[in-house]
Every structure is written in structure tokens, then in C-alpha cells.
Motif scaffolding. Sequence first.
Motif, PDB file in Angstrom:
ATOM      1  N   PRO A 184      88.328 -50.512  20.551  1.00 51.00           N
ATOM      2  CA  PRO A 184      87.806 -49.905  20.071  1.00 51.00           C
ATOM      3  C   PRO A 184      86.479 -49.890  18.412  1.00 51.00           C
ATOM      4  O   PRO A 184      85.962 -49.465  18.170  1.00 51.00           O
ATOM      5  N   TRP A 214      88.101 -43.743  23.031  1.00 51.23           N
ATOM      6  CA  TRP A 214      89.705 -44.230  22.454  1.00 51.23           C
ATOM      7  C   TRP A 214      88.680 -42.949  21.115  1.00 51.23           C
ATOM      8  O   TRP A 214      88.907 -43.159  20.204  1.00 51.23           O
ATOM      9  N   SER A 217      91.481 -43.255  18.062  1.00 54.17           N
ATOM     10  CA  SER A 217      91.154 -44.615  17.120  1.00 54.17           C
ATOM     11  C   SER A 217      90.603 -44.412  16.234  1.00 54.17           C
ATOM     12  O   SER A 217      90.320 -43.292  15.598  1.00 54.17           O
TER      13      SER A 217
END
Length: 270
Positions: A184, A214, A217
Motif C-alpha cells: 500500500p 487496502w 492501510s
Amino acid sequence: MARRPATVLLVLAAALCAARPAYALFEDDEARKRVERLRSEVVENQRHVDERLKALDAAMSSASDRGVLIDMSAQLEALRNEMARMRGQLEVLTNQSEVAERRQKDLYLDIDTRLRKLEQGREQAALSPDKPTTGTPVAEVEVTPAETKAYQAALDQFKLGNYSLAVSAMQGFLVTYPTSKLAPNAQYWIGMAHSGQRDYKSAIAAQRKLLASWPESDKAPDAMLSIASSQETMGDRKSSQKTLEDLVTKYPRSGAAVSAKQRLAAFSKR
């Protein structure tokens, strides 16, 4: 014979009015190019008008018919007004160019500030091995030396301002290490490198890919903030404001949310 230069002047004035381009706030390089092109046109047109004014003054001096003098005087006044309008147009265009440059500088200042903070905090943490959770193999959570080296090499290209190389290097990293803990992060810097190249559509697409792949993330809030910055720079203030509001709602405890709240407050004052 005195009416001939006057007729030419009327045609010239009409052509100037018809050829006068509309102006708007364009983004970054395109705005500056458009302003420079229009400035050249305005200067050239003004030179022609000055020449015609001199010819008109000379014709008026030699004309004896009162009707001709009145007609030529009206044309002279019209051309002077056209000159004033062109000067005003040039001033507006110059101001718009300065606004675009200031907005671009603000964006890069924000990028630089956030980059330094990230380098001191989360970037360093991301490069360090994490403790494995129960039932999860160590190999799945650790960042290998090879990953670290490849990622750092790509990030160095971004720091050096080699944005095209940074995009290629980060994309190569994702192909080689698609499940890496740093994936990410790599996607985020692809978006930021596109922003560095002033390719804001690609920057937004890259950050949206991060959010889709993601969403949990640590880079997700930063990706949304980057999207908002690109949207604002492109002149889409409405979308930028919506993105900032969504960021605050979805990631209220993130550092990016703090920045988003500050920008929203600034929006409300405009």
C-alpha cells in the motif's frame, strides 16, 4: 478618402472583439501557457491598434468635413476603449496565472511537509519487522531485506524528484512483491509521483486503487487527502470538499483527518 482608414479601423475593432478569447482558471502548466499565449496576442493587437490610431489622428488632421470628423472621432474613442479592455484582460489573466502558481506551491509545500513527517514516523516503522500474531507465520508479516531495498530505492527516486522513475520503480515493486506489507505504501507513492508530474487524473486513479485494495492501510487516509488535493488543484472544489468530508467520517482519528478538518474550515471562509 478620409473614410477609408476609418473603415479599416472599424473592421479591425470588430475582429478584435470577435477574436477575444474567453478566459478561465486553467490548471498549472496549461494555465501559464494559455496566459502567455494570450498575453502575446494582446500585445500584438495593441500594437496594431496603436498604428491605426496614429493613422486615424493623421486622417482627422487633414479632414475638413465635419461629419467625417465626428465619425472618425467616435471610432477613435471606440478603439481607445478596446485598448483599455485588452489591458484589463491581460491584468485578469496575469492574476489568474499567479493564483494557479500559488495553489501549486501550496500543494507541494503540503506534500513536502507530509513526506518529512512520514519519513520520521510510519515509513520507518513500516520498514521494521513486526511481531507475528498468533497463528500467522513469521514470513507473512516480516519485510524481507530484498523488499526493503527495492522499496527504498524506489522511494529515493521520489525524493530526488525523478517522478517518472519513481512510478516505474514502485510499480515494479508491486509486481515483484504484491503481498508485501509495503505494497500500500508503494501504491501511495505512485499516486504522489503522478502528482509531482502534475498528472492529477492519474494521481487520483492511483490513490483510489489503494483505497480499493487496502482500505484498512495506514496509507488510506493519506490517499484520500491526496485525492482531495488533486481535485482542488484541478479546480473541482466541490469534489475536493466531499472527499475531505468522507475522510473525516471514515478515518476520524488519523492525522490526515486533522489536515482535512483544517482545509474544510478554510473552505468555509472563502
